[in-house]
Design an enzyme around this catalytic site. Structure first.
Site, PDB file in Angstrom:
ATOM      1  CG  HIS A  30      -5.052   5.519  -0.178  1.00 54.76           C
ATOM      2  ND1 HIS A  30      -5.099   5.454   1.212  1.00 54.76           N
ATOM      3  CD2 HIS A  30      -6.098   6.309  -0.550  1.00 54.76           C
ATOM      4  CE1 HIS A  30      -6.122   6.171   1.635  1.00 54.76           C
ATOM      5  NE2 HIS A  30      -6.738   6.705   0.597  1.00 54.76           N
ATOM      6  CG  MET A  72      -5.279   9.815   0.998  1.00 61.75           C
ATOM      7  SD  MET A  72      -4.466   9.315   2.515  1.00 61.75           S
ATOM      8  CE  MET A  72      -3.157   8.330   1.828  1.00 61.75           C
ATOM      9  CG  MET A  85      -0.734  11.426   2.275  1.00 63.03           C
ATOM     10  SD  MET A  85      -0.419  11.527   4.042  1.00 63.03           S
ATOM     11  CE  MET A  85      -0.911   9.872   4.556  1.00 63.03           C
ATOM     12  CG  MET A 143     -10.362   6.648   4.077  1.00 59.40           C
ATOM     13  SD  MET A 143      -8.742   5.840   3.899  1.00 59.40           S
ATOM     14  CE  MET A 143      -7.860   6.379   5.373  1.00 59.40           C
ATOM     15  CG  ASP A 149      -5.773   2.856   4.772  1.00 66.07           C
ATOM     16  OD1 ASP A 149      -4.959   2.660   5.694  1.00 66.07           O
ATOM     17  OD2 ASP A 149      -5.532   3.591   3.788  1.00 66.07           O
ATOM     18  CG  HIS A 157      -1.951   0.978   1.312  1.00 63.72           C
ATOM     19  ND1 HIS A 157      -3.162   0.837   0.676  1.00 63.72           N
ATOM     20  CD2 HIS A 157      -2.005   2.169   1.965  1.00 63.72           C
ATOM     21  CE1 HIS A 157      -3.927   1.888   0.940  1.00 63.72           C
ATOM     22  NE2 HIS A 157      -3.247   2.719   1.721  1.00 63.72           N
TER      23      HIS A 157
HETATM   24  C1  DX5 Z   1      -3.840   7.089   6.476  1.00 67.25           C
HETATM   25  C2  DX5 Z   1      -3.288   6.161   5.425  1.00 67.25           C
HETATM   26  C3  DX5 Z   1      -3.042   4.802   5.931  1.00 67.25           C
HETATM   27  C4  DX5 Z   1      -2.018   4.679   7.015  1.00 67.25           C
HETATM   28  C5  DX5 Z   1      -2.467   3.574   7.928  1.00 67.25           C
HETATM   29  O1  DX5 Z   1      -4.119   8.304   5.893  1.00 67.25           O
HETATM   30  O2  DX5 Z   1      -4.198   6.057   4.341  1.00 67.25           O
HETATM   31  O3  DX5 Z   1      -2.765   3.877   4.884  1.00 67.25           O
HETATM   32  O4  DX5 Z   1      -0.723   4.419   6.555  1.00 67.25           O
HETATM   33  O5  DX5 Z   1      -1.639   3.551   9.026  1.00 67.25           O
HETATM   34  P1  DX5 Z   1      -1.969   2.728  10.353  1.00 67.25           P
HETATM   35  O6  DX5 Z   1      -2.119   1.302   9.972  1.00 67.25           O
HETATM   36  O7  DX5 Z   1      -0.772   3.022  11.183  1.00 67.25           O
HETATM   37  O8  DX5 Z   1      -3.242   3.317  10.920  1.00 67.25           O
HETATM   38 ZN    ZN Z   2      -3.881   4.411   2.836  1.00 61.64          ZN
END
Ligand code: DX5
Ligand code: ZN
Length: 217
Positions: free
Chosen positions: A67, A69, A38, A138, A174, A34
């Site tokens: 992913h 964002m 961001m 999410m 996630d 994954h």
């Molecule tokens: C959050 C991300 C996640 C994050 C999850 O914005 O999309 O993928 O890395 O991290 P954990 O498993 O530490 O909550």
């Molecule tokens: Zn993520």
């Protein structure tokens, strides 16, 4: 009945970036890798983009799970698609023309994921179910690793599984996922589990992944 397969997708956001190659070796039994992109705009944090995704691609045989964002993700879909990932996931909240963006991802031979922030209802997806391959629910507000799972998301997963019951769509979760909560989320209907801190902060990430698979029941 559509068969549902459990997949574990470690988020490299929690990896040691100075040792990325070694970190990827430690999770080489994962189903997906994954990659959290961001932009400091859609979410209040900046992580990494195409160059890091390309480096990850070169360093592992595990398929990528990207992913995004970011606002206006359409602008970057092609750059990520050339890396031939398994999924490119865009946020429902970040696009105006979701169906068009989904079709654009598929045209490039990549499976389409659509992510929903915790407060975003499922309803907006009901007319695009033919166009998508995965729904990412999410389970924290996106932007950071290491946050706690939001309990109300368990019902959202259940409602989502009901909504897609006749479609071959995966449900990914996630945020705050661990070997302790995976079983109830699997029972609620999730089948792709992203975990960052839980996996990379464990003694033995590969073993932790295996434990997640076993503890889902
Ligand atoms: C959050 C991300 C996640 C994050 C999850 O914005 O999309 O993928 O890395 O991290 P954990 O498993 O530490 O909550
Ligand atoms: Zn993520």
């Amino acid at each position: 009945m559509i068969p549902i397969q459990c997949k574990i997708s470690p988020s490299i956001l929690a990896a040691d970036f100075t040792q990325l190659g070694k970190e990827l070796d430690r999770v080489n039994n994962a189903d997906l890798i994954h990659i959290d992109v961001m932009d400091g705009h859609f979410v209040p944090n900046i992580s990494y983009g195409v160059p890091i995704a390309r480096a990850v691609k070169a360093a592992t045989d595990v398929p990528l799970d990207i992913h995004l964002m970011i606002d206006e993700p359409e602008r970057f879909i092609h750059d990520f698609a050339v890396l031939k990932p398994e999924f490119i996931t865009i946020h429902y909240e970040a696009v105006t023309h979701l169906q068009r963006a989904a079709a654009y991802i598929r045209e490039q031979g990549v499976k389409v994921g659509v992510a929903l922030n915790p407060h975003t209802p499922l309803d907006g997806l009901q007319y695009v179910l033919d166009d998508i391959d995965m729904i990412l629910i999410m389970t924290v507000n996106p932007g950071y690793g290491g946050q706690g799972f939001i309990p109300a998301m368990e019902n959202k997963i259940r409602d989502c599984r009901h909504m897609i019951r006749e479609y071959p769509i995966d449900i990914q979760v996630d945020g705050g996922i661990t070997k302790e909560n995976i079983a109830r989320l699997w029972r609620a209907g999730a089948n792709i589990f992203v975990a960052g801190s839980a996996i990379f902060q464990s003694e033995n990430p590969a073993e932790y992944i295996e434990e997640m698979r076993l503890s889902k029941g």
